[in-house]
Design a protein around this motif. Structure first.
Motif, PDB file in Angstrom:
ATOM      1  N   SER A 126       0.834  -1.209   0.000  1.00  0.00           N
ATOM      2  CA  SER A 126       0.000   0.000   0.000  1.00  0.00           C
ATOM      3  C   SER A 126       0.863   1.252   0.000  1.00  0.00           C
ATOM      4  O   SER A 126       0.600   2.211  -0.745  1.00  0.00           O
ATOM      5  N   LEU A 127       1.915   1.267   0.823  1.00  0.00           N
ATOM      6  CA  LEU A 127       2.811   2.422   0.878  1.00  0.00           C
ATOM      7  C   LEU A 127       3.559   2.608  -0.442  1.00  0.00           C
ATOM      8  O   LEU A 127       3.710   3.729  -0.939  1.00  0.00           O
ATOM      9  N   VAL A 128       4.005   1.495  -1.020  1.00  0.00           N
ATOM     10  CA  VAL A 128       4.729   1.570  -2.288  1.00  0.00           C
ATOM     11  C   VAL A 128       3.805   2.054  -3.404  1.00  0.00           C
ATOM     12  O   VAL A 128       4.200   2.877  -4.240  1.00  0.00           O
ATOM     13  N   ALA A 129       2.552   1.577  -3.401  1.00  0.00           N
ATOM     14  CA  ALA A 129       1.601   1.974  -4.442  1.00  0.00           C
ATOM     15  C   ALA A 129       1.342   3.477  -4.425  1.00  0.00           C
ATOM     16  O   ALA A 129       1.121   4.086  -5.476  1.00  0.00           O
ATOM     17  N   ILE A 130       1.374   4.086  -3.230  1.00  0.00           N
ATOM     18  CA  ILE A 130       1.124   5.527  -3.115  1.00  0.00           C
ATOM     19  C   ILE A 130       2.182   6.323  -3.873  1.00  0.00           C
ATOM     20  O   ILE A 130       1.866   7.183  -4.698  1.00  0.00           O
ATOM     21  N   TYR A 131       3.466   6.027  -3.585  1.00  0.00           N
ATOM     22  CA  TYR A 131       4.515   6.848  -4.215  1.00  0.00           C
ATOM     23  C   TYR A 131       4.869   6.364  -5.619  1.00  0.00           C
ATOM     24  O   TYR A 131       5.338   7.146  -6.454  1.00  0.00           O
ATOM     25  N   TYR A 132       4.636   5.080  -5.923  1.00  0.00           N
ATOM     26  CA  TYR A 132       4.947   4.580  -7.257  1.00  0.00           C
ATOM     27  C   TYR A 132       4.059   5.246  -8.299  1.00  0.00           C
ATOM     28  O   TYR A 132       4.504   5.570  -9.406  1.00  0.00           O
ATOM     29  N   ASN A 133       2.801   5.480  -7.936  1.00  0.00           N
ATOM     30  CA  ASN A 133       1.914   6.143  -8.885  1.00  0.00           C
ATOM     31  C   ASN A 133       2.260   7.618  -9.039  1.00  0.00           C
ATOM     32  O   ASN A 133       1.933   8.233 -10.057  1.00  0.00           O
ATOM     33  N   MET A 134       2.923   8.205  -8.028  1.00  0.00           N
ATOM     34  CA  MET A 134       3.395   9.581  -8.176  1.00  0.00           C
ATOM     35  C   MET A 134       4.513   9.639  -9.219  1.00  0.00           C
ATOM     36  O   MET A 134       4.602  10.602  -9.993  1.00  0.00           O
ATOM     37  N   ILE A 135       5.340   8.624  -9.258  1.00  0.00           N
ATOM     38  CA  ILE A 135       6.396   8.566 -10.281  1.00  0.00           C
ATOM     39  C   ILE A 135       5.761   8.466 -11.666  1.00  0.00           C
ATOM     40  O   ILE A 135       6.208   9.111 -12.625  1.00  0.00           O
ATOM     41  N   ILE A 136       4.687   7.661 -11.768  1.00  0.00           N
ATOM     42  CA  ILE A 136       3.967   7.568 -13.046  1.00  0.00           C
ATOM     43  C   ILE A 136       3.371   8.926 -13.416  1.00  0.00           C
ATOM     44  O   ILE A 136       3.337   9.308 -14.591  1.00  0.00           O
ATOM     45  N   ALA A 137       2.921   9.695 -12.402  1.00  0.00           N
ATOM     46  CA  ALA A 137       2.389  11.037 -12.663  1.00  0.00           C
ATOM     47  C   ALA A 137       3.476  11.954 -13.224  1.00  0.00           C
ATOM     48  O   ALA A 137       3.218  12.742 -14.146  1.00  0.00           O
ATOM     49  N   TYR A 138       4.712  11.859 -12.685  1.00  0.00           N
ATOM     50  CA  TYR A 138       5.833  12.636 -13.242  1.00  0.00           C
ATOM     51  C   TYR A 138       6.071  12.261 -14.701  1.00  0.00           C
ATOM     52  O   TYR A 138       6.316  13.128 -15.554  1.00  0.00           O
ATOM     53  N   VAL A 139       6.003  10.953 -14.983  1.00  0.00           N
ATOM     54  CA  VAL A 139       6.217  10.478 -16.356  1.00  0.00           C
ATOM     55  C   VAL A 139       5.145  11.041 -17.286  1.00  0.00           C
ATOM     56  O   VAL A 139       5.441  11.484 -18.402  1.00  0.00           O
ATOM     57  N   LEU A 140       3.895  11.041 -16.825  1.00  0.00           N
ATOM     58  CA  LEU A 140       2.811  11.609 -17.630  1.00  0.00           C
ATOM     59  C   LEU A 140       3.046  13.097 -17.904  1.00  0.00           C
ATOM     60  O   LEU A 140       2.794  13.590 -19.005  1.00  0.00           O
ATOM     61  N   PHE A 141       3.538  13.809 -16.876  1.00  0.00           N
ATOM     62  CA  PHE A 141       3.830  15.237 -17.025  1.00  0.00           C
ATOM     63  C   PHE A 141       4.843  15.455 -18.144  1.00  0.00           C
ATOM     64  O   PHE A 141       4.652  16.295 -19.033  1.00  0.00           O
ATOM     65  N   TYR A 142       5.941  14.681 -18.133  1.00  0.00           N
ATOM     66  CA  TYR A 142       6.972  14.811 -19.163  1.00  0.00           C
ATOM     67  C   TYR A 142       6.472  14.320 -20.517  1.00  0.00           C
ATOM     68  O   TYR A 142       6.887  14.831 -21.570  1.00  0.00           O
ATOM     69  N   LEU A 143       5.588  13.327 -20.500  1.00  0.00           N
ATOM     70  CA  LEU A 143       5.033  12.812 -21.745  1.00  0.00           C
ATOM     71  C   LEU A 143       4.240  13.907 -22.467  1.00  0.00           C
ATOM     72  O   LEU A 143       4.404  14.124 -23.677  1.00  0.00           O
ATOM     73  N   PHE A 144       3.399  14.617 -21.715  1.00  0.00           N
ATOM     74  CA  PHE A 144       2.628  15.712 -22.301  1.00  0.00           C
ATOM     75  C   PHE A 144       3.538  16.876 -22.719  1.00  0.00           C
ATOM     76  O   PHE A 144       3.307  17.523 -23.742  1.00  0.00           O
ATOM     77  N   ALA A 145       4.593  17.112 -21.919  1.00  0.00           N
ATOM     78  CA  ALA A 145       5.520  18.205 -22.238  1.00  0.00           C
ATOM     79  C   ALA A 145       6.316  17.922 -23.507  1.00  0.00           C
ATOM     80  O   ALA A 145       6.851  18.848 -24.134  1.00  0.00           O
ATOM     81  N   SER A 146       6.393  16.637 -23.885  1.00  0.00           N
ATOM     82  CA  SER A 146       7.141  16.267 -25.098  1.00  0.00           C
ATOM     83  C   SER A 146       6.342  16.501 -26.371  1.00  0.00           C
ATOM     84  O   SER A 146       6.887  16.407 -27.469  1.00  0.00           O
ATOM     85  N   LEU A 147       5.036  16.779 -26.219  1.00  0.00           N
ATOM     86  CA  LEU A 147       4.176  16.999 -27.387  1.00  0.00           C
ATOM     87  C   LEU A 147       4.318  18.439 -27.874  1.00  0.00           C
ATOM     88  O   LEU A 147       3.382  19.231 -27.831  1.00  0.00           O
ATOM     89  N   THR A 148       5.505  18.768 -28.314  1.00  0.00           N
ATOM     90  CA  THR A 148       5.801  20.123 -28.779  1.00  0.00           C
ATOM     91  C   THR A 148       6.958  20.056 -29.775  1.00  0.00           C
ATOM     92  O   THR A 148       7.684  19.050 -29.830  1.00  0.00           O
TER      93      THR A 148
END
Length: 638
Positions: A126-148
């Motif tokens: 449960s603890l790992v799932a909390i922060y692991y999905n935050m890392i996925i959120a960072y990846v999504l942020f950079y993924l959208f930022a790459s659409l330029t």
């Protein structure tokens, strides 16, 4: 008439003694819990395991660990630790899950005294799932930022940049005309990560989280939404998603590898990555690092493997699958090292600095160094998008496993109430973990993420795995466990697995645990040192999962009757309903525990009910014979 009479004689007879609530003729059928379900395709399980094991650590941890611990020489302890620790524990977890068809909590019917081990596992996941999905959120942020057409971290001059910012284009031009002082300068990608994405300058430390970064909050919400939609129908939906998420990263990895090795200076990085330094093998640290890489890369102890295997059919060949997944994971790690270091070699040549000055591990590699390297390539937004899409698919597979572990564990404990409402219960879990992860989206959220990463799955996870190994081999019994595998797969594990389960694996993990305690270092993020209260909180986080074990023992003992020793003995024995979940698979000693079974020869009654003898029922006859021989030996000793 003769044919009809023969067909009538062949029809299997259902003995009344073995009618159970799950029988179609039983009066109690309506009270039975809803079926757990199984994988719907032949490759669902295998691809889910590959996706679970091949994660972010293969890309951002293994290459760095290899080059800092002897380069190519690191592969020697790596594969030895894979054989001693990785493969045996991996196979043990799969066997427990497939044999019982139960999640990480209910599987402790094998020995209710140690159910706290399962509780500790769920807390860690449960603890790992909390922060692991935050890392996925960072990846999504950079993924959208790459659409330029122009990556936002490519140049200085943005509002988040400081006067210390210096991009590589200016550096190259400066080296050609006038000397440029590169000391005390920061790359545009590093300032983009720290000052724009994290906005960490708005926080003074872990005790001052600052404001929520709403763009990160929305990315976190999106990542939880994706995860929920993919696990909505349990393994029936996630088992289909992995056909894409487990295979597509390999396509991108090969594309990045081919592009990387064709760059100028690529072999400089690869040589730095793989040049063997055999003197490192004399250091205990290298062996410990190899064991740690195996331990975390395969995901043993998190309950994901056990959960996935619990949805298998009873006779699935998990022995073969074990070697496919573990060796495939190792090969993927090595390939990822080539893809990463070929680009780092090119980057070091472009910047005119040694490779060791640009090589980093963890988020520093994924969100600073590699994005900076992407800006040096033609079509940089395209390669950046591919890289972050690969990280997204790698991360989602592991997150599916974490969530399926939590949901399966709880629904198996309350099958009558939660299994019919599994989709709603999954939504409740996702919302709860999303809300707990909101602190990670603040300006000081990275400090909390580092704390969770350092302590949530540290020594607590090792204690859980050591306890599981010892309970299965010492309390339940290695002979009984091997007999169960024999019933399931048709053969017994050889001396290699027995030796590892009994001695080598637990001893290696105990050495890891002792090493981690002796070499304990306080958490840090860059130049920031965590305060004492934060360190204490992290240590308590790790200890709490360990304390679940004695707490579970106390509850189990209080539920029994008799003297204290008698209670311990009763609680340590398997429950009456322990064993294969389907009646047709409950052969040998497990037939006697079927509902209503009073037959002195339960196997024969069972075989009359389910028809002719198969190869697996032949195995069951052998198992019965072994049980009788063991009982005769015990009687003769008495």
């Amino acid at each position: 008439m003769k044919k009809i009479r023969q067909q009538h004689l062949r029809k299997p007879v259902t003995p009344e003694l073995l009618v159970s609530p799950s029988s179609p003729d039983g009066d109690l059928g309506s009270e039975c819990p809803e079926d757990r379900g199984n994988w719907t395709g032949r490759l669902d399980f295998l691809l889910s395991c590959i996706g679970y094991c091949v994660g972010l650590g293969n890309v951002w941890r293994f290459p760095y660990r290899a080059y800092t611990n002897g380069g190519g020489a690191f592969l020697v302890p790596y594969f030895i630790m894979l054989a001693i620790c990785g493969i045996p524990i991996f196979f043990m977890e799969l066997s427990l899950g497939q044999f019982s068809s139960l999640g990480p909590l209910a599987v402790w019917k094998i020995s209710p005294l140690f159910k706290g081990v399962g509780m500790g596992t769920i807390l860690i996941v449960s603890l790992v799932a909390i922060y692991y999905n935050m890392i996925i959120a960072y990846v999504l942020f950079y993924l959208f930022a790459s659409l330029t057409s122009d990556l936002p971290w490519q140049h200085c001059g943005n509002w988040w940049n400081t006067e210390l910012c210096l991009d590589h284009h200016v550096l190259k031009a400066g080296n050609a005309t006038f000397p440029v002082n590169t000391s005390n300068t920061v790359s545009p990608s590093e300032e983009y990560w720290s000052r724009y994405v994290l906005h960490i300058q708005g926080s003074s430390g872990i005790g001052d989280p600052g404001r929520i970064r709403w763009n990160l909050c929305l990315c976190l919400l999106l990542s939880w939404t994706i995860v929920y939609l993919c696990i909505l129908k349990g393994v029936k939906s996630s088992g289909k998603v992995v056909y894409f998420t487990a295979t597509f990263p390999y396509l991108i990895l090969v594309m990045l590898l081919v592009r990387g090795v064709t760059l100028e200076g690529a072999w400089k990085g690869i040589r730095f990555y793989l040049t063997p330094q055999f003197d490192h093998l004399l250091s205990s640290k290298v062996w410990i690092e190899a064991a740690l890489q195996i331990f975390y890369s395969l995901g043993v102890g998190f309950g994901g493997l056990l959960t996935f295997a619990s949805y298998n059919t009873f006779h699935q060949n998990i022995y073969r699958d074990t070697f496919i997944v573990t060796l495939g994971n190792a090969v993927t790690s090595i390939l990822a090292g080539f893809a990463i270091f070929s680009v780092l070699g090119y980057m070091s040549q472009e910047l005119g600095v040694p490779v060791n000055q640009v090589a980093k591990a963890g988020p520093g590699l994924a969100f600073v160094v590699y994005p900076q390297a992407m800006t040096m390539l033609p079509l940089s937004p395209f390669w950046s998008f591919l890289f972050f899409f690969m990280l997204l698919t790698l991360g989602l597979d592991s997150q599916f496993a974490f969530m399926e572990t939590i949901v399966t564990a709880v629904t198996d404990e309350f099958p009558y109430y939660l299994r019919p409402k599994k989709a709603s219960f999954s939504a409740v879990i996702c919302i709860a973990l999303f809300l707990m992860g909101l602190i990670l989206t603040t300006e000081g959220g990275m400090y909390w993420l580092v704390l969770l990463d350092d302590y949530s799955a540290g020594f607590g996870l090792m204690v859980v795995v050591i306890a599981t190994c010892l309970v299965v081999t010492r309390v339940y019994g290695i002979k009984r466990f091997c007999r169960d595998i024999h019933m399931m797969l048709g053969f017994k594990p050889g001396p290699y697995f027995r030796a590892c389960w009994m001695v080598l694996s637990p001893a290696t993990m105990m050495a890891l645990l002792v090493y981690n305690i002796i070499k304990y270092q306080p958490s840090e993020y860059g130049a920031y040192r965590f305060p004492a209260w934060a360190e204490a909180l992290g240590i308590l986080m790790g200890l709490f999962s360990c304390l679940m074990i004695p707490a579970g023992m106390l509850v189990a003992v209080l539920r029994e009757e008799g003297t204290l020793w008698e209670r311990f003995q009763q609680a340590s024995r398997p429950t009456m309903d322990w064993g294969p979940s389907l009646e047709e698979n409950r052969t040998g000693a497990y037939v006697a525990s079927l509902a209503g079974s009073q037959s002195p020869k339960p196997l024969m009654v069972h075989m009359r009910k389910y028809g002719g003898i198969t190869s697996y029922e032949n195995t069951a006859v052998e198992v019965d014979r072994e049980i009788e021989e063991e009982e005769e030996e015990e009687e003769s000793m008495m």
